[in-house]
Write a protein that holds these residues in place. Structure first.
Motif, PDB file in Angstrom:
ATOM      1  N   SER A  17      60.293  22.093  37.641  1.00 30.15           N
ATOM      2  CA  SER A  17      59.046  22.248  36.678  1.00 30.15           C
ATOM      3  C   SER A  17      59.136  23.222  35.855  1.00 30.15           C
ATOM      4  O   SER A  17      59.567  24.296  35.955  1.00 30.15           O
ATOM      5  CB  SER A  17      57.703  22.403  37.709  1.00 30.15           C
ATOM      6  N   SER A  25      56.193  19.772  32.418  1.00 30.21           N
ATOM      7  CA  SER A  25      57.079  18.635  32.904  1.00 30.21           C
ATOM      8  C   SER A  25      57.812  18.813  34.103  1.00 30.21           C
ATOM      9  O   SER A  25      58.036  19.992  34.839  1.00 30.21           O
ATOM     10  CB  SER A  25      58.209  18.269  31.940  1.00 30.21           C
ATOM     11  N   ARG A  26      58.365  17.795  34.842  1.00 33.45           N
ATOM     12  CA  ARG A  26      58.993  17.813  35.967  1.00 33.45           C
ATOM     13  C   ARG A  26      60.630  17.302  35.483  1.00 33.45           C
ATOM     14  O   ARG A  26      60.578  16.314  34.761  1.00 33.45           O
ATOM     15  CB  ARG A  26      58.736  16.817  37.097  1.00 33.45           C
ATOM     16  N   THR A 101      59.456   8.386  29.389  1.00 34.44           N
ATOM     17  CA  THR A 101      60.249   9.526  29.794  1.00 34.44           C
ATOM     18  C   THR A 101      61.494   9.963  29.231  1.00 34.44           C
ATOM     19  O   THR A 101      61.802   8.901  28.257  1.00 34.44           O
ATOM     20  CB  THR A 101      60.443   9.555  31.430  1.00 34.44           C
ATOM     21  N   ILE A 122      63.537  13.597  32.870  1.00 36.18           N
ATOM     22  CA  ILE A 122      62.289  14.372  32.402  1.00 36.18           C
ATOM     23  C   ILE A 122      61.157  13.469  32.514  1.00 36.18           C
ATOM     24  O   ILE A 122      61.152  12.464  31.623  1.00 36.18           O
ATOM     25  CB  ILE A 122      62.452  15.257  31.416  1.00 36.18           C
ATOM     26  N   ARG A 124      56.677  14.199  31.730  1.00 39.17           N
ATOM     27  CA  ARG A 124      55.673  14.990  31.739  1.00 39.17           C
ATOM     28  C   ARG A 124      54.837  14.885  32.857  1.00 39.17           C
ATOM     29  O   ARG A 124      54.475  13.703  33.264  1.00 39.17           O
ATOM     30  CB  ARG A 124      54.853  14.470  30.476  1.00 39.17           C
ATOM     31  N   THR A 125      54.158  15.932  33.481  1.00 40.06           N
ATOM     32  CA  THR A 125      53.318  16.026  34.732  1.00 40.06           C
ATOM     33  C   THR A 125      52.238  15.061  34.513  1.00 40.06           C
ATOM     34  O   THR A 125      51.837  14.442  35.403  1.00 40.06           O
ATOM     35  CB  THR A 125      53.129  17.432  35.017  1.00 40.06           C
TER      36      THR A 125
END
Length: 222
Positions: A17, A25-26, A101, A122, A124-125
């Motif tokens: 993260s 983001s993850r 993403t 990637i 976004r959380t």
């Protein structure tokens, strides 16, 4: 026939993260080293004809600023594209499938006849529903990318195994189930290594495995 355990062991997986462009983001990262020179691997991951042989049919303008569409899957825009030079190459693209993403593929030459392939995804959380993440964790996308790395490996080495059009059927075979079980568990381990509760990561791995092999997800009730 696929050497399932060797393929699973050949892939490195990480989930982390971080803040990307100002958004939490993850970041999922997979990598594998292939016994092919960088120019050949670059052609395999950028040529529409070859992508269809190990992944899925793709159309569009595969060039900087162009848009692509994968048949029955995501589309997007190619934002960066650097062909091999001084032993390295990369491209970056949006991955648009129900949301946006980002993908980055990096190649690094390891000697004259070997290339390290790295794929970074990637998201976004806040763009991933919490209930979806709780149910599947990183395996929802990670296991799919594991299948892509397997396809690329078979393509580059000439190994026997499922063709892209046979992948769904293969998932229901003993060999396919073993692959998806192992990949789901590997992402569960990566999830726990990133700080997730090990029991929750294990449950998410079970749900992911069930999804990819056409089974009913296990109950999440305590």
């Amino acid at each position: 026939m696929v050497d399932v355990q060797s393929q699973l062991a050949a892939v490195s997986r990480e989930i982390g993260s971080e803040e990307v462009d100002g958004f939490p983001s993850r970041v999922q990262t997979l990598s594998q080293t292939y016994p092919s020179p960088i120019d050949d691997v670059w052609d395999a991951v950028t040529s529409a004809d070859r992508i269809a042989r190990w992944f899925q049919p793709i159309s569009g303008a595969l060039m900087l600023g162009g848009r692509y569409q994968i048949e029955g899957n995501a589309g997007g825009e190619i934002q960066e594209c650097q062909p091999p030079a001084d032993g390295a190459a990369h491209y970056k693209a949006t991955w648009e499938y129900g949301g946006v993403t980002w993908l980055t593929v990096r190649l690094t030459a390891e000697g004259e006849d070997s290339t390290r392939f790295e794929l970074q995804h990637i998201a976004r959380t806040d763009d991933v529903p919490a209930e979806f993440w709780d149910l599947y964790g990183p395996g929802a996308t990670g296991v799919g990318w594991d299948g892509a790395l397997l396809g690329l490996s078979l393509h580059l080495t000439g190994g026997g195994g499922p063709k892209p059009e046979d992948a769904e059927t293969w998932a229901y075979t003993d060999e396919g189930r073993a692959f998806y079980r192992g990949a789901a568990d590997a992402w569960g381990a990566a999830h726990a290594a990133d700080g997730a509760d090990p029991a929750a990561a294990s449950r998410a791995a079970d749900s992911t495995y069930a999804f990819y092999t056409g089974q009913t997800p296990p109950s999440t009730e305590e």
